[in-house]
Design a protein around this motif. Structure first.
Motif, mmCIF file in Angstrom:
data_model
loop_
_atom_site.group_PDB
_atom_site.id
_atom_site.type_symbol
_atom_site.label_atom_id
_atom_site.label_comp_id
_atom_site.label_asym_id
_atom_site.label_seq_id
_atom_site.Cartn_x
_atom_site.Cartn_y
_atom_site.Cartn_z
ATOM 1 N N LYS A 1 0.805 -1.221 0.000
ATOM 2 C CA LYS A 1 0.000 0.000 0.000
ATOM 3 C C LYS A 1 0.840 1.275 0.000
ATOM 4 C CE LYS A 1 -0.830 0.086 4.959
ATOM 5 N NZ LYS A 1 -0.179 -1.111 5.417
ATOM 6 N N GLN A 2 2.095 1.181 0.343
ATOM 7 C CA GLN A 2 2.965 2.356 0.378
ATOM 8 C C GLN A 2 3.740 2.536 -0.926
ATOM 9 O OE1 GLN A 2 2.898 4.422 2.954
ATOM 10 N NE2 GLN A 2 1.505 3.108 4.087
ATOM 11 N N LYS A 3 3.683 1.574 -1.812
ATOM 12 C CA LYS A 3 4.520 1.583 -3.011
ATOM 13 C C LYS A 3 3.686 1.581 -4.283
ATOM 14 C CE LYS A 3 7.585 -1.463 -0.505
ATOM 15 N NZ LYS A 3 7.033 -2.632 0.092
ATOM 16 N N LYS A 4 4.366 1.957 -5.365
ATOM 17 C CA LYS A 4 3.750 1.810 -6.679
ATOM 18 C C LYS A 4 3.636 0.318 -6.971
ATOM 19 C CE LYS A 4 5.620 4.930 -9.830
ATOM 20 N NZ LYS A 4 6.694 5.555 -10.538
ATOM 21 N N SER A 5 2.525 -0.093 -7.525
ATOM 22 C CA SER A 5 2.364 -1.508 -7.812
ATOM 23 C C SER A 5 1.665 -1.679 -9.156
ATOM 24 C CB SER A 5 1.572 -2.186 -6.689
ATOM 25 O OG SER A 5 1.453 -3.550 -6.954
ATOM 26 N N LEU A 6 2.464 -1.806 -10.202
ATOM 27 C CA LEU A 6 1.915 -2.012 -11.539
ATOM 28 C C LEU A 6 1.237 -3.378 -11.637
ATOM 29 C CD1 LEU A 6 1.580 -0.800 -14.329
ATOM 30 C CD2 LEU A 6 3.764 -1.811 -14.970
ATOM 31 N N ILE A 7 1.789 -4.375 -10.933
ATOM 32 C CA ILE A 7 1.182 -5.708 -10.975
ATOM 33 C C ILE A 7 -0.233 -5.685 -10.389
ATOM 34 C CG2 ILE A 7 2.153 -6.539 -8.787
ATOM 35 C CD1 ILE A 7 2.105 -8.852 -11.662
ATOM 36 N N ALA A 8 -0.451 -4.870 -9.351
ATOM 37 C CA ALA A 8 -1.789 -4.769 -8.760
ATOM 38 C C ALA A 8 -2.772 -4.147 -9.748
ATOM 39 C CB ALA A 8 -1.739 -3.953 -7.469
ATOM 40 N N ILE A 9 -2.307 -3.169 -10.509
ATOM 41 C CA ILE A 9 -3.173 -2.525 -11.511
ATOM 42 C C ILE A 9 -3.528 -3.507 -12.624
ATOM 43 C CG2 ILE A 9 -3.301 -0.684 -13.239
ATOM 44 C CD1 ILE A 9 -1.472 0.970 -11.353
ATOM 45 N N ILE A 10 -2.537 -4.212 -13.127
ATOM 46 C CA ILE A 10 -2.769 -5.164 -14.226
ATOM 47 C C ILE A 10 -3.678 -6.308 -13.769
ATOM 48 C CG2 ILE A 10 -1.644 -6.853 -15.731
ATOM 49 C CD1 ILE A 10 0.773 -4.887 -15.795
#
Length: 127
Positions: free
Chosen positions: A68-77
């Motif tokens: 939750k504190q970081k950018k997460s492209l995998i979560a978006i995809i």
């Protein structure tokens, strides 16, 4: 700016927690409340799709809570893929199931997943 990011992170934490809790409830409702004839009529691929969506939702919630504190492209995809499959699942359940709880949880989970993705996109753009 910092307050906005804290608000986004707070709503992402709430959405992630709801993904895990509601995903688990939806999985249990599918197993115990869905008509047995409907489950028996499904192909193995259909059963995998039906139950796999809830596995993806629980995974998304865990990723959201951990990152939750970081950018997460995998979560978006994964979120976008999950929304597409979730919509197919919700439409299939609406047309074939007469169990209100299963259909209601499917619709609520769809909205929570959209909020989850929106928060992840905001965090990804801000950093």
């Amino acid at each position: 700016m910092v307050k906005i990011m804290n608000d986004i992170k707070k709503t992402l934490k709430i959405a992630s927690t709801l993904e895990v809790v509601l995903g688990t409830l939806h999985l249990l409702s599918l197993m115990f409340l869905l008509e047995k004839e409907l489950l028996n009529a499904l192909t193995p691929l259909g059963k995998g799709l039906l139950f796999g969506v809830d596995g993806l939702l629980i995974l998304l919630g865990i990723i959201g809570l951990l990152a939750k504190q970081k950018k997460s492209l995998i979560a978006i995809i994964l979120g976008i893929i999950t929304i597409i499959v979730q919509m197919l699942q919700a439409f299939a359940l609406m047309s074939s199931s007469h169990n209100f709880i299963v259909v209601f949880l499917s619709c609520i989970l769809l909205f929570v997943t959209i909020q989850y993705i929106g928060d992840n996109i905001k965090i990804y753009k801000k950093k």
